[in-house]
Design a protein around this motif. Structure first.
Motif, mmCIF file in Angstrom:
data_model
loop_
_atom_site.group_PDB
_atom_site.id
_atom_site.type_symbol
_atom_site.label_atom_id
_atom_site.label_comp_id
_atom_site.label_asym_id
_atom_site.label_seq_id
_atom_site.Cartn_x
_atom_site.Cartn_y
_atom_site.Cartn_z
ATOM 1 N N PHE B 25 0.888 -1.236 -0.158
ATOM 2 C CA PHE B 25 0.047 0.028 -0.075
ATOM 3 C C PHE B 25 0.966 1.254 0.129
ATOM 4 O O PHE B 25 1.882 1.166 0.379
ATOM 5 C CB PHE B 25 -1.104 0.032 1.330
ATOM 6 C CG PHE B 25 -0.373 0.251 2.570
ATOM 7 C CD1 PHE B 25 0.033 1.365 2.977
ATOM 8 C CD2 PHE B 25 0.130 -1.080 3.254
ATOM 9 C CE1 PHE B 25 0.495 1.641 4.369
ATOM 10 C CE2 PHE B 25 0.916 -0.831 4.447
ATOM 11 C CZ PHE B 25 1.025 0.351 5.055
ATOM 12 N N GLN B 189 -8.574 6.663 4.446
ATOM 13 C CA GLN B 189 -8.613 5.414 3.877
ATOM 14 C C GLN B 189 -8.428 4.351 4.652
ATOM 15 O O GLN B 189 -8.111 4.681 5.811
ATOM 16 C CB GLN B 189 -7.312 5.375 2.782
ATOM 17 C CG GLN B 189 -7.177 6.202 1.513
ATOM 18 C CD GLN B 189 -8.113 5.608 0.626
ATOM 19 O OE1 GLN B 189 -7.901 4.384 0.231
ATOM 20 N NE2 GLN B 189 -8.925 6.455 -0.148
ATOM 21 N N ILE B 191 -7.571 0.175 5.194
ATOM 22 C CA ILE B 191 -7.195 -1.092 4.888
ATOM 23 C C ILE B 191 -7.674 -2.015 6.034
ATOM 24 O O ILE B 191 -7.459 -2.001 7.018
ATOM 25 C CB ILE B 191 -5.638 -1.119 4.510
ATOM 26 C CG1 ILE B 191 -5.327 -0.202 3.509
ATOM 27 C CG2 ILE B 191 -5.072 -2.615 4.566
ATOM 28 C CD1 ILE B 191 -3.668 -0.321 3.493
ATOM 29 N N ILE B 197 -4.218 -8.238 2.437
ATOM 30 C CA ILE B 197 -5.331 -7.090 2.497
ATOM 31 C C ILE B 197 -6.669 -7.502 1.994
ATOM 32 O O ILE B 197 -6.788 -8.074 0.800
ATOM 33 C CB ILE B 197 -4.911 -6.046 1.583
ATOM 34 C CG1 ILE B 197 -3.533 -5.326 2.120
ATOM 35 C CG2 ILE B 197 -5.922 -4.798 1.288
ATOM 36 C CD1 ILE B 197 -3.055 -4.087 1.546
ATOM 37 N N HIS B 200 -9.941 -2.433 0.765
ATOM 38 C CA HIS B 200 -9.394 -1.157 0.895
ATOM 39 C C HIS B 200 -10.018 0.095 0.017
ATOM 40 O O HIS B 200 -10.724 -0.456 -0.751
ATOM 41 C CB HIS B 200 -7.878 -1.043 0.830
ATOM 42 C CG HIS B 200 -7.434 -1.035 -0.764
ATOM 43 N ND1 HIS B 200 -6.897 0.205 -1.443
ATOM 44 C CD2 HIS B 200 -7.396 -2.068 -1.588
ATOM 45 C CE1 HIS B 200 -6.344 -0.289 -2.549
ATOM 46 N NE2 HIS B 200 -6.925 -1.678 -2.879
ATOM 47 N N VAL B 206 -15.312 0.481 2.443
ATOM 48 C CA VAL B 206 -14.965 -0.781 3.104
ATOM 49 C C VAL B 206 -15.992 -1.325 3.806
ATOM 50 O O VAL B 206 -16.418 -2.605 3.857
ATOM 51 C CB VAL B 206 -13.783 -0.476 3.783
ATOM 52 C CG1 VAL B 206 -13.383 -1.521 4.942
ATOM 53 C CG2 VAL B 206 -12.377 -0.110 2.945
#
Lengths: 264, 246
Positions: B25, B189, B191, B197, B200, B206
Protein backbone atom coordinates in the motif's frame (compact mmCIF):
# COMPACT_ATOMS: atom_id res chain seq x y z
CA UNK A 1 41.11 4.16 63.29
CA UNK A 2 42.92 1.06 62.15
CA UNK A 3 44.12 1.08 58.55
CA UNK A 4 42.22 -2.07 57.58
CA UNK A 5 39.03 -0.54 58.91
CA UNK A 6 39.60 2.63 56.91
CA UNK A 7 40.23 0.59 53.76
CA UNK A 8 37.10 -1.46 54.42
CA UNK A 9 35.10 1.72 54.81
CA UNK A 10 36.51 3.25 51.62
CA UNK A 11 35.93 0.07 49.62
CA UNK A 12 32.39 -0.27 50.95
CA UNK A 13 31.56 3.36 50.22
CA UNK A 14 32.86 3.06 46.66
CA UNK A 15 30.62 0.09 45.96
CA UNK A 16 27.60 1.72 47.65
CA UNK A 17 28.13 4.90 45.63
CA UNK A 18 27.91 3.12 42.30
CA UNK A 19 25.18 0.75 43.46
CA UNK A 20 22.70 3.63 43.85
CA UNK A 21 22.16 4.54 40.19
CA UNK A 22 22.70 0.99 38.95
CA UNK A 23 20.35 -0.37 41.60
CA UNK A 24 17.71 2.10 40.48
CA UNK A 25 17.83 0.64 36.97
CA UNK A 26 17.76 -2.89 38.39
CA UNK A 27 14.58 -1.99 40.30
CA UNK A 28 12.89 -0.09 37.44
CA UNK A 29 13.67 -2.78 34.90
CA UNK A 30 12.79 -5.59 37.34
CA UNK A 31 16.22 -7.10 36.96
CA UNK A 32 16.77 -8.16 40.58
CA UNK A 33 16.64 -11.85 39.77
CA UNK A 34 18.70 -11.24 36.65
CA UNK A 35 21.34 -9.53 38.78
CA UNK A 36 21.26 -12.42 41.22
CA UNK A 37 21.89 -14.87 38.40
CA UNK A 38 24.86 -12.86 37.18
CA UNK A 39 26.20 -12.59 40.71
CA UNK A 40 25.95 -16.33 41.21
CA UNK A 41 27.81 -16.94 37.99
CA UNK A 42 30.58 -14.74 39.38
CA UNK A 43 31.65 -17.72 41.47
CA UNK A 44 32.17 -19.60 38.25
CA UNK A 45 34.26 -16.64 37.14
CA UNK A 46 36.51 -16.95 40.17
CA UNK A 47 36.94 -20.65 39.48
CA UNK A 48 37.73 -19.97 35.84
CA UNK A 49 40.25 -17.36 36.92
CA UNK A 50 42.04 -19.82 39.18
CA UNK A 51 41.86 -22.55 36.58
CA UNK A 52 43.34 -20.49 33.77
CA UNK A 53 45.49 -18.28 36.04
CA UNK A 54 43.73 -15.06 35.04
CA UNK A 55 43.13 -12.25 37.51
CA UNK A 56 39.87 -13.22 39.25
CA UNK A 57 38.37 -9.75 38.72
CA UNK A 58 38.80 -9.99 34.95
CA UNK A 59 37.52 -13.56 34.83
CA UNK A 60 34.43 -12.59 36.82
CA UNK A 61 33.65 -9.71 34.45
CA UNK A 62 34.06 -11.94 31.40
CA UNK A 63 31.91 -14.76 32.79
CA UNK A 64 29.19 -12.33 33.95
CA UNK A 65 29.11 -10.68 30.53
CA UNK A 66 28.91 -14.03 28.74
CA UNK A 67 26.13 -15.03 31.09
CA UNK A 68 24.26 -11.77 30.46
CA UNK A 69 24.53 -12.13 26.68
CA UNK A 70 23.46 -15.77 26.89
CA UNK A 71 20.47 -14.84 29.04
CA UNK A 72 19.36 -12.09 26.66
CA UNK A 73 19.55 -14.54 23.77
CA UNK A 74 17.62 -17.25 25.65
CA UNK A 75 14.95 -14.75 26.71
CA UNK A 76 14.18 -14.14 23.03
CA UNK A 77 13.32 -17.81 22.53
CA UNK A 78 10.35 -17.37 24.86
CA UNK A 79 10.07 -21.12 25.32
CA UNK A 80 10.37 -20.68 29.09
CA UNK A 81 9.21 -17.86 31.31
CA UNK A 82 12.08 -15.55 32.20
CA UNK A 83 12.00 -16.29 35.91
CA UNK A 84 12.09 -20.05 35.28
CA UNK A 85 15.04 -19.55 32.98
CA UNK A 86 16.79 -17.41 35.57
CA UNK A 87 16.02 -19.96 38.27
CA UNK A 88 17.66 -22.69 36.21
CA UNK A 89 20.74 -20.70 35.31
CA UNK A 90 21.17 -18.97 38.63
CA UNK A 91 21.41 -22.14 40.66
CA UNK A 92 23.11 -24.26 38.04
CA UNK A 93 25.88 -21.72 37.69
CA UNK A 94 26.23 -21.43 41.47
CA UNK A 95 26.47 -25.22 41.78
CA UNK A 96 28.90 -25.43 38.89
CA UNK A 97 31.03 -22.70 40.45
CA UNK A 98 31.13 -24.48 43.82
CA UNK A 99 32.11 -27.79 42.22
CA UNK A 100 34.73 -26.13 40.04
CA UNK A 101 36.28 -24.66 43.19
CA UNK A 102 36.69 -28.10 44.73
CA UNK A 103 38.11 -29.57 41.56
CA UNK A 104 40.88 -27.02 41.16
CA UNK A 105 44.11 -28.84 41.99
CA UNK A 106 46.03 -27.44 44.94
CA UNK A 107 43.83 -24.40 45.48
CA UNK A 108 42.39 -23.84 48.93
CA UNK A 109 39.67 -21.31 48.39
CA UNK A 110 37.93 -19.55 51.22
CA UNK A 111 34.40 -20.11 50.02
CA UNK A 112 32.79 -18.17 52.81
CA UNK A 113 34.59 -15.00 51.84
CA UNK A 114 33.45 -15.42 48.24
CA UNK A 115 29.85 -16.06 49.24
CA UNK A 116 29.51 -13.43 51.95
CA UNK A 117 32.40 -11.05 51.32
CA UNK A 118 35.58 -10.37 53.24
CA UNK A 119 35.75 -6.64 53.58
CA UNK A 120 38.38 -6.62 56.32
CA UNK A 121 40.85 -8.35 54.02
CA UNK A 122 40.52 -5.73 51.29
CA UNK A 123 43.86 -4.34 50.14
CA UNK A 124 44.79 -0.79 49.15
CA UNK A 125 45.10 -1.90 45.53
CA UNK A 126 41.68 -3.51 45.59
CA UNK A 127 40.19 -0.38 47.11
CA UNK A 128 41.78 1.69 44.39
CA UNK A 129 40.41 -0.59 41.68
CA UNK A 130 36.95 -0.44 43.29
CA UNK A 131 37.00 3.36 43.04
CA UNK A 132 38.34 3.32 39.49
CA UNK A 133 35.66 0.90 38.34
CA UNK A 134 32.99 2.80 40.29
CA UNK A 135 34.10 6.04 38.64
CA UNK A 136 34.00 4.45 35.20
CA UNK A 137 30.54 2.99 35.74
CA UNK A 138 29.16 6.25 37.14
CA UNK A 139 30.58 8.12 34.17
CA UNK A 140 29.01 5.66 31.75
CA UNK A 141 25.61 5.87 33.46
CA UNK A 142 25.77 9.67 33.52
CA UNK A 143 26.69 9.78 29.84
CA UNK A 144 23.96 7.31 28.84
CA UNK A 145 21.38 8.56 31.33
CA UNK A 146 18.68 9.67 28.88
CA UNK A 147 18.89 6.65 26.54
CA UNK A 148 19.04 4.29 29.54
CA UNK A 149 15.93 5.86 31.01
CA UNK A 150 14.29 5.93 27.62
CA UNK A 151 14.70 2.17 27.01
CA UNK A 152 13.51 1.53 30.56
CA UNK A 153 10.30 3.46 29.95
CA UNK A 154 9.52 2.05 26.50
CA UNK A 155 11.99 0.10 24.41
CA UNK A 156 10.21 0.33 21.03
CA UNK A 157 9.53 4.02 21.44
CA UNK A 158 13.19 4.62 22.28
CA UNK A 159 14.28 2.71 19.20
CA UNK A 160 11.93 4.63 16.90
CA UNK A 161 13.34 7.83 18.39
CA UNK A 162 16.81 6.75 17.36
CA UNK A 163 18.24 5.13 20.49
CA UNK A 164 20.54 2.18 19.76
CA UNK A 165 18.70 -0.13 22.16
CA UNK A 166 21.04 -3.11 21.75
CA UNK A 167 24.12 -1.02 22.49
CA UNK A 168 22.60 0.73 25.51
CA UNK A 169 21.42 -2.58 26.95
CA UNK A 170 24.85 -4.10 26.45
CA UNK A 171 26.37 -1.15 28.31
CA UNK A 172 23.95 -1.74 31.18
CA UNK A 173 25.01 -5.41 31.30
CA UNK A 174 28.64 -4.35 31.25
CA UNK A 175 28.16 -2.00 34.20
CA UNK A 176 26.29 -4.72 36.07
CA UNK A 177 29.12 -7.21 35.47
CA UNK A 178 31.70 -4.62 36.56
CA UNK A 179 29.86 -3.77 39.76
CA UNK A 180 29.37 -7.44 40.62
CA UNK A 181 33.11 -7.94 40.20
CA UNK A 182 33.96 -5.13 42.63
CA UNK A 183 31.12 -5.85 45.08
CA UNK A 184 32.15 -9.47 45.58
CA UNK A 185 34.85 -8.53 48.04
CA UNK A 186 32.46 -6.32 49.98
CA UNK A 187 29.30 -8.41 50.43
CA UNK A 188 29.99 -11.63 48.52
CA UNK A 189 28.13 -13.14 45.56
CA UNK A 190 25.04 -14.10 47.54
CA UNK A 191 24.35 -10.58 48.81
CA UNK A 192 25.42 -8.37 45.91
CA UNK A 193 21.95 -7.65 44.52
CA UNK A 194 20.79 -6.72 48.01
CA UNK A 195 23.23 -3.83 47.95
CA UNK A 196 21.67 -2.61 44.70
CA UNK A 197 18.00 -3.31 45.29
CA UNK A 198 17.50 -2.34 48.94
CA UNK A 199 18.99 1.19 48.86
CA UNK A 200 17.16 1.94 45.61
CA UNK A 201 13.88 0.75 47.13
CA UNK A 202 14.58 2.91 50.18
CA UNK A 203 15.25 5.90 47.96
CA UNK A 204 11.94 5.45 46.11
CA UNK A 205 10.12 6.71 49.19
CA UNK A 206 11.85 10.07 49.04
CA UNK A 207 12.49 10.62 45.35
CA UNK A 208 10.32 12.63 42.98
CA UNK A 209 12.46 12.12 39.89
CA UNK A 210 14.56 9.27 38.50
CA UNK A 211 17.80 11.20 39.02
CA UNK A 212 16.89 11.90 42.63
CA UNK A 213 16.20 8.23 43.22
CA UNK A 214 19.60 7.30 41.82
CA UNK A 215 21.42 9.79 44.05
CA UNK A 216 19.40 8.98 47.16
CA UNK A 217 20.07 5.29 46.50
CA UNK A 218 23.78 6.00 46.72
CA UNK A 219 23.26 7.94 49.95
CA UNK A 220 21.18 5.16 51.50
CA UNK A 221 23.78 2.58 50.46
CA UNK A 222 26.62 4.61 51.92
CA UNK A 223 24.79 5.08 55.22
CA UNK A 224 24.19 1.31 55.30
CA UNK A 225 27.92 0.68 54.74
CA UNK A 226 28.86 2.99 57.64
CA UNK A 227 26.24 1.47 59.95
CA UNK A 228 27.18 -2.07 58.94
CA UNK A 229 30.88 -1.58 59.51
CA UNK A 230 30.23 0.12 62.85
CA UNK A 231 27.88 -2.68 63.94
CA UNK A 232 30.35 -5.30 62.86
CA UNK A 233 33.08 -3.52 64.87
CA UNK A 234 30.99 -3.25 68.04
CA UNK A 235 29.30 -6.62 68.02
CA UNK A 236 31.89 -8.59 66.08
CA UNK A 237 29.39 -9.68 63.44
CA UNK A 238 30.36 -10.58 59.84
CA UNK A 239 30.75 -7.36 57.90
CA UNK A 240 29.02 -8.11 54.57
CA UNK A 241 25.80 -9.39 56.13
CA UNK A 242 25.88 -6.52 58.66
CA UNK A 243 25.94 -4.01 55.79
CA UNK A 244 23.05 -5.72 54.03
CA UNK A 245 21.06 -5.94 57.25
CA UNK A 246 21.66 -2.24 57.90
CA UNK A 247 20.34 -1.50 54.43
CA UNK A 248 17.30 -3.63 55.20
CA UNK A 249 16.69 -1.78 58.49
CA UNK A 250 17.00 1.56 56.71
CA UNK A 251 14.36 0.37 54.27
CA UNK A 252 12.08 -0.58 57.16
CA UNK A 253 12.51 2.89 58.65
CA UNK A 254 11.74 4.45 55.27
CA UNK A 255 8.42 2.62 55.18
CA UNK A 256 7.25 4.96 57.89
CA UNK A 257 7.22 7.64 55.26
CA UNK A 258 4.44 7.54 52.72
CA UNK A 259 5.73 7.24 49.19
CA UNK A 260 5.58 10.56 47.40
CA UNK A 261 3.74 10.68 44.12
CA UNK A 262 1.50 7.80 45.04
CA UNK A 263 -1.25 10.04 46.25
CA UNK A 264 -1.96 11.39 42.77
CA UNK B 1 2.08 13.47 -5.49
CA UNK B 2 4.93 11.51 -4.02
CA UNK B 3 3.90 9.06 -1.29
CA UNK B 4 5.41 9.29 2.19
CA UNK B 5 5.64 5.57 2.39
CA UNK B 6 5.61 2.69 -0.06
CA UNK B 7 5.00 -0.77 1.26
CA UNK B 8 5.89 -3.37 -1.38
CA UNK B 9 4.79 -6.98 -1.07
CA UNK B 10 5.56 -7.33 2.60
CA UNK B 11 5.50 -10.92 3.81
CA UNK B 12 6.20 -12.14 7.29
CA UNK B 13 6.44 -15.71 8.47
CA UNK B 14 7.18 -16.62 12.05
CA UNK B 15 7.86 -20.26 12.87
CA UNK B 16 6.28 -21.38 9.60
CA UNK B 17 3.11 -19.41 10.27
CA UNK B 18 2.13 -16.69 7.83
CA UNK B 19 1.54 -13.43 9.65
CA UNK B 20 1.55 -11.09 6.65
CA UNK B 21 0.96 -12.09 3.07
CA UNK B 22 2.04 -9.75 0.25
CA UNK B 23 0.89 -6.49 1.80
CA UNK B 24 1.32 -3.50 -0.49
CA UNK B 25 0.00 0.00 0.00
CA UNK B 26 1.00 3.65 -0.14
CA UNK B 27 0.53 6.47 2.29
CA UNK B 28 0.44 10.08 1.10
CA UNK B 29 1.08 13.34 2.93
CA UNK B 30 -1.99 14.70 4.80
CA UNK B 31 -3.63 11.30 4.48
CA UNK B 32 -5.08 9.36 7.40
CA UNK B 33 -4.89 5.65 6.69
CA UNK B 34 -6.43 3.20 9.12
CA UNK B 35 -5.55 -0.46 9.40
CA UNK B 36 -8.40 -2.51 10.74
CA UNK B 37 -8.67 -6.21 11.25
CA UNK B 38 -9.47 -8.82 13.88
CA UNK B 39 -7.03 -9.80 16.62
CA UNK B 40 -4.09 -11.66 15.18
CA UNK B 41 -4.58 -10.13 11.73
CA UNK B 42 -1.00 -8.85 11.70
CA UNK B 43 -1.75 -5.14 12.21
CA UNK B 44 0.82 -4.60 14.90
CA UNK B 45 3.40 -6.70 13.04
CA UNK B 46 2.90 -4.55 9.96
CA UNK B 47 3.32 -1.38 12.00
CA UNK B 48 6.48 -2.76 13.61
CA UNK B 49 7.91 -3.57 10.18
CA UNK B 50 7.18 -0.04 8.97
CA UNK B 51 8.85 1.39 12.07
CA UNK B 52 11.92 -0.77 11.53
CA UNK B 53 11.33 -2.69 14.77
CA UNK B 54 10.75 -5.97 12.97
CA UNK B 55 12.28 -7.35 9.80
CA UNK B 56 9.97 -8.55 7.05
CA UNK B 57 10.61 -12.02 5.63
CA UNK B 58 10.38 -10.47 2.18
CA UNK B 59 9.23 -7.22 0.62
CA UNK B 60 10.32 -3.69 1.40
CA UNK B 61 9.19 -0.51 3.04
CA UNK B 62 10.46 2.50 1.15
CA UNK B 63 10.41 6.15 2.17
CA UNK B 64 10.93 8.19 -1.02
CA UNK B 65 12.33 11.07 1.06
CA UNK B 66 13.80 11.13 4.56
CA UNK B 67 11.04 11.14 7.17
CA UNK B 68 10.68 11.99 10.79
CA UNK B 69 8.37 9.41 12.30
CA UNK B 70 6.37 10.01 15.46
CA UNK B 71 5.25 6.79 17.09
CA UNK B 72 2.51 6.29 19.61
CA UNK B 73 2.75 2.77 21.03
CA UNK B 74 -0.24 0.71 22.00
CA UNK B 75 0.27 1.07 25.71
CA UNK B 76 2.66 2.41 28.23
CA UNK B 77 3.54 0.48 31.31
CA UNK B 78 5.69 2.34 33.76
CA UNK B 79 6.76 0.54 36.89
CA UNK B 80 5.43 2.24 40.00
CA UNK B 81 8.98 2.28 41.37
CA UNK B 82 9.96 4.77 38.67
CA UNK B 83 9.13 8.29 39.86
CA UNK B 84 8.59 9.87 36.48
CA UNK B 85 6.44 12.92 35.85
CA UNK B 86 4.72 13.68 32.56
CA UNK B 87 7.27 16.46 32.02
CA UNK B 88 10.11 14.04 32.69
CA UNK B 89 8.61 11.52 30.31
CA UNK B 90 8.45 14.09 27.51
CA UNK B 91 11.97 15.29 28.29
CA UNK B 92 13.23 11.87 27.17
CA UNK B 93 12.31 12.91 23.63
CA UNK B 94 13.09 16.62 23.90
CA UNK B 95 14.92 18.38 26.72
CA UNK B 96 13.42 21.73 25.79
CA UNK B 97 10.87 22.51 28.52
CA UNK B 98 8.88 25.01 26.52
CA UNK B 99 8.44 22.63 23.60
CA UNK B 100 7.28 19.89 25.99
CA UNK B 101 4.72 22.25 27.53
CA UNK B 102 3.54 23.29 24.06
CA UNK B 103 3.09 19.66 23.03
CA UNK B 104 0.97 19.04 26.12
CA UNK B 105 -1.01 22.18 25.32
CA UNK B 106 -1.76 20.81 21.86
CA UNK B 107 -3.30 17.66 23.27
CA UNK B 108 -5.15 19.70 25.93
CA UNK B 109 -3.51 18.30 29.05
CA UNK B 110 -1.04 21.03 30.01
CA UNK B 111 -2.23 20.79 33.63
CA UNK B 112 -0.67 17.31 33.91
CA UNK B 113 2.94 18.43 33.43
CA UNK B 114 4.00 17.73 37.02
CA UNK B 115 1.85 14.65 37.54
CA UNK B 116 3.40 11.19 37.83
CA UNK B 117 2.91 9.12 34.70
CA UNK B 118 2.00 5.98 36.64
CA UNK B 119 -1.16 7.61 38.04
CA UNK B 120 -2.72 8.75 34.77
CA UNK B 121 -6.05 7.52 33.42
CA UNK B 122 -6.26 5.68 30.10
CA UNK B 123 -7.25 8.75 28.13
CA UNK B 124 -4.61 10.92 29.76
CA UNK B 125 -1.90 8.33 29.07
CA UNK B 126 -2.87 8.19 25.39
CA UNK B 127 -2.67 11.98 25.16
CA UNK B 128 0.73 12.02 26.83
CA UNK B 129 1.95 9.42 24.31
CA UNK B 130 0.52 11.52 21.50
CA UNK B 131 2.29 14.62 22.85
CA UNK B 132 5.58 12.73 22.86
CA UNK B 133 5.06 11.64 19.25
CA UNK B 134 4.30 15.26 18.29
CA UNK B 135 7.51 16.49 19.91
CA UNK B 136 9.40 14.98 17.01
CA UNK B 137 7.56 17.25 14.55
CA UNK B 138 6.73 14.17 12.54
CA UNK B 139 6.08 13.92 8.80
CA UNK B 140 4.45 10.59 9.54
CA UNK B 141 2.55 9.73 12.70
CA UNK B 142 2.15 6.05 13.47
CA UNK B 143 -0.57 5.38 16.04
CA UNK B 144 -1.05 1.82 17.29
CA UNK B 145 -4.57 1.56 18.74
CA UNK B 146 -4.57 5.20 19.85
CA UNK B 147 -7.84 4.92 21.76
CA UNK B 148 -7.01 1.80 23.72
CA UNK B 149 -8.26 1.98 27.28
CA UNK B 150 -10.30 5.11 26.59
CA UNK B 151 -14.06 5.21 27.06
CA UNK B 152 -16.24 5.78 24.02
CA UNK B 153 -16.78 9.52 24.44
CA UNK B 154 -13.07 9.97 25.08
CA UNK B 155 -12.38 7.97 21.92
CA UNK B 156 -14.40 10.41 19.81
CA UNK B 157 -12.55 13.34 21.33
CA UNK B 158 -9.21 11.67 20.68
CA UNK B 159 -10.05 10.92 17.05
CA UNK B 160 -11.12 14.55 16.61
CA UNK B 161 -7.83 15.63 18.06
CA UNK B 162 -5.93 13.36 15.66
CA UNK B 163 -7.82 14.80 12.69
CA UNK B 164 -7.10 18.31 13.96
CA UNK B 165 -3.39 17.51 14.24
CA UNK B 166 -3.36 16.29 10.66
CA UNK B 167 -5.15 19.46 9.51
CA UNK B 168 -2.74 21.74 11.37
CA UNK B 169 0.56 20.02 10.69
CA UNK B 170 -0.13 18.30 7.38
CA UNK B 171 1.54 15.08 8.44
CA UNK B 172 0.46 11.69 7.17
CA UNK B 173 -1.08 9.37 9.74
CA UNK B 174 -1.05 5.59 9.85
CA UNK B 175 -3.39 4.30 12.50
CA UNK B 176 -4.36 0.87 13.80
CA UNK B 177 -7.88 0.25 15.02
CA UNK B 178 -10.14 -2.69 15.50
CA UNK B 179 -13.39 -0.80 15.18
CA UNK B 180 -14.19 0.75 11.83
CA UNK B 181 -17.29 2.59 12.98
CA UNK B 182 -15.58 4.65 15.62
CA UNK B 183 -12.77 5.58 13.32
CA UNK B 184 -14.91 6.21 10.25
CA UNK B 185 -15.22 9.96 10.59
CA UNK B 186 -11.52 10.34 11.31
CA UNK B 187 -10.00 8.46 8.41
CA UNK B 188 -9.54 8.97 4.68
CA UNK B 189 -8.58 5.48 3.68
CA UNK B 190 -9.09 2.11 5.31
CA UNK B 191 -7.19 -1.09 4.80
CA UNK B 192 -8.90 -4.16 6.07
CA UNK B 193 -6.19 -6.62 7.00
CA UNK B 194 -6.37 -10.29 7.79
CA UNK B 195 -2.84 -11.51 6.98
CA UNK B 196 -3.48 -10.23 3.44
CA UNK B 197 -5.34 -7.07 2.45
CA UNK B 198 -9.00 -8.10 2.24
CA UNK B 199 -10.24 -4.80 0.95
CA UNK B 200 -9.28 -1.17 0.95
CA UNK B 201 -10.79 2.17 0.08
CA UNK B 202 -12.79 4.90 1.73
CA UNK B 203 -14.43 3.93 5.03
CA UNK B 204 -17.85 3.90 3.40
CA UNK B 205 -16.68 1.63 0.61
CA UNK B 206 -14.97 -0.75 3.00
CA UNK B 207 -17.91 -1.02 5.37
CA UNK B 208 -20.17 -1.84 2.43
CA UNK B 209 -17.85 -4.45 0.97
CA UNK B 210 -18.68 -8.16 1.34
CA UNK B 211 -15.10 -8.93 2.43
CA UNK B 212 -15.51 -6.64 5.42
CA UNK B 213 -18.84 -8.14 6.44
CA UNK B 214 -17.40 -11.60 6.10
CA UNK B 215 -14.51 -10.74 8.35
CA UNK B 216 -16.39 -8.89 11.06
CA UNK B 217 -19.87 -10.29 10.70
CA UNK B 218 -23.10 -8.35 10.44
CA UNK B 219 -23.45 -7.98 14.19
CA UNK B 220 -20.35 -5.83 14.47
CA UNK B 221 -21.45 -3.77 11.52
CA UNK B 222 -24.75 -2.98 13.21
CA UNK B 223 -23.30 -2.39 16.65
CA UNK B 224 -24.09 0.95 18.22
CA UNK B 225 -23.38 2.27 21.64
CA UNK B 226 -26.05 4.08 23.61
CA UNK B 227 -25.07 6.69 26.10
CA UNK B 228 -26.94 7.56 29.17
CA UNK B 229 -24.29 9.72 30.76
CA UNK B 230 -21.81 12.46 29.95
CA UNK B 231 -18.06 12.27 30.18
CA UNK B 232 -15.68 15.06 31.02
CA UNK B 233 -12.47 15.47 29.06
CA UNK B 234 -10.71 13.14 31.45
CA UNK B 235 -13.23 10.42 31.11
CA UNK B 236 -14.94 10.65 34.48
CA UNK B 237 -18.64 10.05 34.31
CA UNK B 238 -20.32 13.26 35.34
CA UNK B 239 -23.96 12.34 35.39
CA UNK B 240 -24.90 8.75 35.94
CA UNK B 241 -28.39 7.76 35.05
CA UNK B 242 -29.49 4.19 34.55
CA UNK B 243 -26.60 2.17 33.27
CA UNK B 244 -27.36 -0.20 30.46
CA UNK B 245 -24.55 -1.04 28.16
CA UNK B 246 -24.48 -3.10 25.02
Amino acid sequence: MADFLLLALLAGLGVALVSGPLGAFVVWRRMAYFGDTLAHSALLGVAAGLWFSIAPGIAVIVICLLMAIGLLALQRQQALATDTLLGILSHSSLALGLIAMYLIPGARVDLESLLFGDLLAVTALETLSIWLVAGFVLGLIYWLWTPLLSITVHEDLAQVEGVNVGLVKTCLMLTLALVIAIAMKVVGVLLITALMVIPAATARRFAISPAQMAVLGSVAGMIAVCLGIAASWWWDTPMGPSIVLSAGLLFLVSLARRARQQKA
Amino acid sequence: MQPLLNSNDICLQIAGKTILDHVSFQLFPRQILTLIGPNGAGKTSLVRIILGLLKASSGTVAFPRPLRIGYMPQKLHIDATLPLTVGGFLALADRHRKRCRDALERVAISHLYDQPVSGLSGGETQRVLLARALLRKPDLLVLDEPVQGVDVNGQEALYQLITQIRNESGCGILMVSHDLHLVMAATDQVICLNQHICCHGTPEAVSASPAYTELFGVRTALYTHHHDHQHSLHGEVEDCGDHHHG
